[in-house]
Structure formats: C-alpha cells, structure tokens
Design an enzyme around this catalytic site. Sequence first.
Site, short mmCIF file in Angstrom:
data_model
loop_
_atom_site.label_atom_id
_atom_site.label_comp_id
_atom_site.label_asym_id
_atom_site.label_seq_id
_atom_site.Cartn_x
_atom_site.Cartn_y
_atom_site.Cartn_z
N ASN A 91 0.80 -1.22 0.00
CA ASN A 91 0.00 0.00 0.00
C ASN A 91 0.84 1.28 0.00
O ASN A 91 0.46 2.29 0.59
CB ASN A 91 -0.95 0.01 1.21
CG ASN A 91 -2.02 -1.06 1.12
OD1 ASN A 91 -2.15 -1.74 0.09
ND2 ASN A 91 -2.76 -1.26 2.19
N ARG A 223 -4.51 -13.65 0.39
CA ARG A 223 -5.70 -13.75 1.23
C ARG A 223 -6.68 -14.75 0.62
O ARG A 223 -6.53 -15.17 -0.53
CB ARG A 223 -6.34 -12.36 1.37
CG ARG A 223 -5.49 -11.40 2.18
CD ARG A 223 -6.04 -9.99 2.16
NE ARG A 223 -5.88 -9.35 0.85
CZ ARG A 223 -6.15 -8.06 0.62
NH1 ARG A 223 -6.60 -7.29 1.59
NH2 ARG A 223 -5.97 -7.56 -0.59
#
Length: 357
Positions: A91, A223
């Site tokens: 990020n 994920r």
Amino acid sequence: MRKLIISLAVFLCISSLSFAQNLKTASGKNILKQNHKWYASKEAKTYADNILLYQSDKGAWPKNMDITIAPESDEILEKAHKGKNSNTIDNGATTAPIHYLAFIINARLDVKYQIAFYKGLDYLFESQYDNGGWPQFYPLRKGYYTAITYNDNAMMNVMKLLNKIAQGKDEFAFVEPDYKKKAAEAIKKGIDCILKTQIKQDGKLTAWCAQHDEVNFEPVWARNFEPPSLSGAESVNIVQFLMQIENPSKEVIEAVQGAVEWFNQVQINNVEFIRYKNHDGEKDAKIKTKKGADPLWARFYELETNKPLFVGRDKVFHYTFAEVERERRAGYAYYGKWPSKLITRQYPEWLKKQHIE
C-alpha cells in the site's frame, strides 16, 4: 556523516516512469505532487518531521496509518514500529515516504532527512531476495507474506522508485553514487525475477500471478479471496515497466509480447461493471450486458483455462460474479479496465520504437 552529493550519473538505461503513488494528509492533499517551492515550507517540514517518527529501526514504515500527523501516544508509535502493519512495502508504505524525503532533502540541507532516506533505501536493498523479488513484509513473517509480492503493485512501486534513484534525475540527483549503483543492481535482479515468474500456458508466455512462491516462483495464494491465478491488474504495471527498458533483450521483448497477446485474448466484451446500492442501502456490484461497452478484464483468471475467476472469503472458486458474497462484490475490484491504455496506446508506440511490425 554522508555528504550531499549532486550527481547525474545513470546506471540503468530505463526511461523515467511515472511514480503514481499517493501520500495524502488527512485533508486529502497528496504531498508527493506539490510544486517544488512548497517543500521548503513550514508545512512540508512538519509533515517530514512526523514521517520520521514512524520509521522503524529497520528503516521501513507501516501501512494503513496516517504518518503525516504526529502520533498521539507512545502506543501508536509502538504499533507503527512493531505492529502487524509495520515494516512493509504494501500500500505504498516505505516507498512513498522515501520519495517524500527526497523532495524535502532538495529543499532543506538537513542531515536528519538524509539519514532517514538512506536508512529506508538500506531496508529496500536488505529486504530483496537473492532471486530479485521482494516480500510484502520484512523481517519475514510466516504465511503468504513471504511470497514475491506483485499484489497491489508492491514490488513494482519499489522498482519504480529504485529506477528513479538509479538515474539520479530531478529530486534524486543528490543520491550518492554507490546508492545509485546499488539501485541499478537491484533493478537488474528484479527484472530477472519478473522474467522467471511469468506464467506459461502450453509453452506460451502469458501474465503473472499477484504473488509467487519465493523459492520455486510458482503462483500462490495470498488472502482467501486472492487465489493462484493470472492477474489482469498487477500484470499491467509489470509490462509497462518492461516496456521502458532501453535496448531490451530478446527475453524482455518476448515477455512483453506474450503478456499483451494474453491481455487481448482474455478481454471481456459487451458487458459493463456497475456499482450500486441495493434496496437495503447496502453497497453492491453486478455485471450487465451492454453491446459495444468498453472492454473489461477480470482481476483473476484461472491458470489452466483463462476463465474469469471469483473467490470470496470462503476460498471457494466461482465462475460467476454474482455467486460471490455481497461484501466482497462491493469491497473488491474483481473487474477493471487496467490494460486498456497499455493495449491501445502504449504497446503500439513501444512496437514502433523497437522497430517491430
């Protein structure tokens, strides 16, 4: 103490790439995109001083924290330095603050910013695998975090930053020659990793997974909703980077051509992706047939079949978008137009530049 050295030496022949990261304040100001005079202001210095506080002893910064505001407690700093989101390139963490410090260093000859800048670079060099990839977190953590992480452009943000540093242009002209050389060497290793992780189908080069095993380069899970697959999103930034290499090798040319051919093959026509609110006022999304709509691409494609793939938090493969739970439909980008500019404009220009018909 390091001296501020002005150098325009270029160690890697890659054209300047756009550095599209954001580092925003609470008011929404992107402090990576201000005019040069602003970086000498008191406001810019305040942000820089706050950013220094969040740098860990490893040299990195945390993600998902507003590092432009002063921490209100020692607990917040402890969380920034040693919490679950600390020491990462995810990020825009670490790469964005390093870039901001470069602007500040050009405006202020204050050694504390230089120390933090070089400490951040040392972190990036140390965290790179010998095979050229970068993990999402370093020091390494158990789980998918150790994988080579293209996801959300983490590794490519590092590559773009180091490319600018290797060139020593603009706000990075001050960087010491040995650091420019290290940056160029890291990029060379990174390109080798990119070429080795490109996925083949029946011997044909295609695209990349959002994350690859750091040992055998195979596509791997992140994920629960991010499966081993071909990425219609992350692969775009990789190709754009490869197209900026001057005098590319045969391997780089083939990698670009193979990826673009794959993008053309898997584009989805005559549908549009719509976000909306349902009768209960909850956010949702759907696919609707629309003749002549701009092409779309799926975020994930099945490795063997190139079928668009949709996976929710249950980790179950679905081949229809509507089958994914509403929370994920509304909260994740399963469709996008990521390769559009690459295919329609950038790739034809690149072919012309390489004298390829």
